[in-house]
Design an enzyme around this catalytic site. Structure first.
Site, short mmCIF file in Angstrom:
data_model
loop_
_atom_site.label_atom_id
_atom_site.label_comp_id
_atom_site.label_asym_id
_atom_site.label_seq_id
_atom_site.Cartn_x
_atom_site.Cartn_y
_atom_site.Cartn_z
N HIS A 143 0.84 -1.21 0.00
CA HIS A 143 0.00 0.00 0.00
C HIS A 143 0.87 1.26 0.00
O HIS A 143 0.67 2.17 -0.81
CB HIS A 143 -0.93 0.01 1.21
N GLU A 209 -10.83 2.14 3.25
CA GLU A 209 -9.52 1.53 3.46
C GLU A 209 -9.75 0.21 4.15
O GLU A 209 -10.31 0.16 5.25
CB GLU A 209 -8.61 2.45 4.30
N GLU A 211 -8.82 -2.47 6.40
CA GLU A 211 -7.85 -2.60 7.49
C GLU A 211 -8.34 -3.63 8.49
O GLU A 211 -9.51 -4.03 8.48
CB GLU A 211 -7.67 -1.25 8.22
CA CA Z 1 -6.01 4.28 7.44
#
Ligand code: CA
Length: 425
Positions: A143, A209, A211
């Site tokens: 990333h 995002e 995660e």
């Molecule tokens: Ca983040």
């Protein structure tokens, strides 16, 4: 910890667990739920049911454990978590024992079973922890490299500090929300180029995002460090985490102090916290770290976890489209290193802190964890089943994240982290 009894793949529960369920008896994640008529309480997911720990406590099944009724009749897991790692491990083992098909204690008491099992479909899941502080790392190398290639020099995609320390920033705890809570498109300032004037309006580049976040137990007093060896003792478990981002706002505001309004309007969390105990069988080796890291960041053993992750976008009333298949094992910096780094200056962590991984991207197309990377800054739009295209997330789209670890016929799932984007207010 590799001998955690509750993780035995041979265990079966007397509670029905459908094939492909995220919540077999080897998982037993913790969450907080409420029904229309009852106050919030702590529960453990099993199949399509929830085991009500408040009811279990009242009926005497949690005897000889340190938990009080108020720890279970609570609107967050924090009171339970305050008892620390060992007590919570013992609690999970007790629950496992009560749910095992060969243990009659609870199984054969029909009048008790009726009081302690609730259908997941009939409850409202709440944010599982009262979040004191939220830290967001930036620990996926793919990333960081992708972003560096897009916005800076492709030959120097990683900034000079990146391989020496787990980069992170302090985020906002107040806007962490549980899966199912809609998010309004944020308003803000953007500026298309350095030569123009900024404008105000709804973000045009709303992104997710992908995660994972880990939740901590109480740490050490201010001034003390947590080493990589000690780190696991301070980690309760993990959730799926969507760290919503407004890319156009971010680009204009982030210099010189870093992310602010582009990030703090919302972060969505899945309602079940899967314990680190339950994930023990899924440890894998981390990447080779070159150059070698400083002594306080060195670690031994397998500190990465093999957790399959996926993201899809579902337009209102339309068919969903998978846009990413990734894995938590791709992390360059692991949780132990993140905690060791976070506390090496004496910063104290507290019960219920949320530590997010940063966007998790794999090395190849199809494994990227944000629209920014998937569409390569908008240059490769995603084709949706209904014929429309996406470069970022539209109003009334739902973003759905799922994850599970799987081995020996056992799936340790995280459920879902879903949120719908509503128009700007
Ligand atoms: Ca983040």
């Amino acid at each position: 910890m590799h001998g955690v009894k509750a993780n035995d793949p041979k265990l079966k529960s007397w509670v029905d667990v459908p094939a492909e369920s995220d919540f077999p008896i080897q998982n037993l994640p913790f969450g907080v739920f409420r029904t229309e008529s009852q106050l919030p309480r702590v529960g453990v997911a099993i199949g399509e049911k929830i085991l009500d720990l408040k009811a279990l406590h009242i009926l005497g099944y949690l005897e000889n454990l340190p938990f009080r009724l108020e720890d279970m009749l609570a609107d967050s897991l924090n009171p339970m978590m305050r008892h620390g790692k060992e007590a919570v491990s013992d609690l999970r083992n007790r629950v496992s024992k009560l749910l095992r098909s060969d243990m009659p204690d609870l199984r054969d008491r029909e009048h008790h079973v009726k009081q302690v099992l609730v259908n997941q479909s009939e409850v409202q899941m709440l944010l599982p922890v009262k979040v004191g502080d939220y830290t967001d790392f930036y620990s996926s190398m793919d990333h960081a490299r992708n972003v560096g290639m897009m916005f800076r020099d492709p030959d120097k995609a990683l900034l000079p500090n990146w391989k020496y320390l787990p980069v992170g920033y302090h985020g906002r705890a107040s806007s962490i929300i549980v899966s199912g809570t809609p998010v309004h498109r944020p308003m803000g300032q953007t500026n298309a180029s350095d030569n123009s004037q900024p404008v105000f309006g709804p973000t045009k580049q709303l992104d997710f995002e992908l995660e994972m976040a880990f939740i901590t137990f109480d740490g050490k007093p201010l001034g003390q460090h947590i080493s990589t060896v000690e780190a696991d003792d301070y980690i309760f478990g993990l959730t799926l985490f969507n760290d919503w981002s407004a890319r156009d706002i971010q680009r204009w505001e982030y210099v010189p102090l870093g992310p602010f309004l582009a990030k703090n309007f919302a972060s969505s969390m899945s309602p079940w916290i899967v314990t680190l105990d339950a994930l023990e069988p899924f440890r894998v080796m981390g990447p080779v770290q070159e150059p070698a890291v400083m002594p306080y960041l060195q670690y031994e053993g397998n500190k990465n976890f093999d957790i399959h992750l996926e993201v899809s976008i579902a337009p209102s009333g339309g068919e969903e489209k998978n846009v990413s298949v990734s894995n938590y094992r791709y992390m360059y910096w692991n949780m132990a290193q993140q905690l060791a780094h976070h506390t090496v200056n004496g910063c104290n962590i507290r019960c219920g802190d949320v530590m997010a991984s940063g966007t998790i991207s794999g090395p190849t197309e199809g494994t990227f964890g944000s629209m920014l990377e998937i569409t390569w800054k908008g240059s490769k739009p995603v084709q949706m089943p209904d014929g429309s295209v996406r470069t970022f997330i539209n109003d009334n789209d739902k973003v759905i994240m799922k994850g599970y670890a799987e081995k020996d016929g056992v799936r340790i799932g995280f459920g879902e982290c879903v949120s719908e984007v509503l128009p700007a207010l």
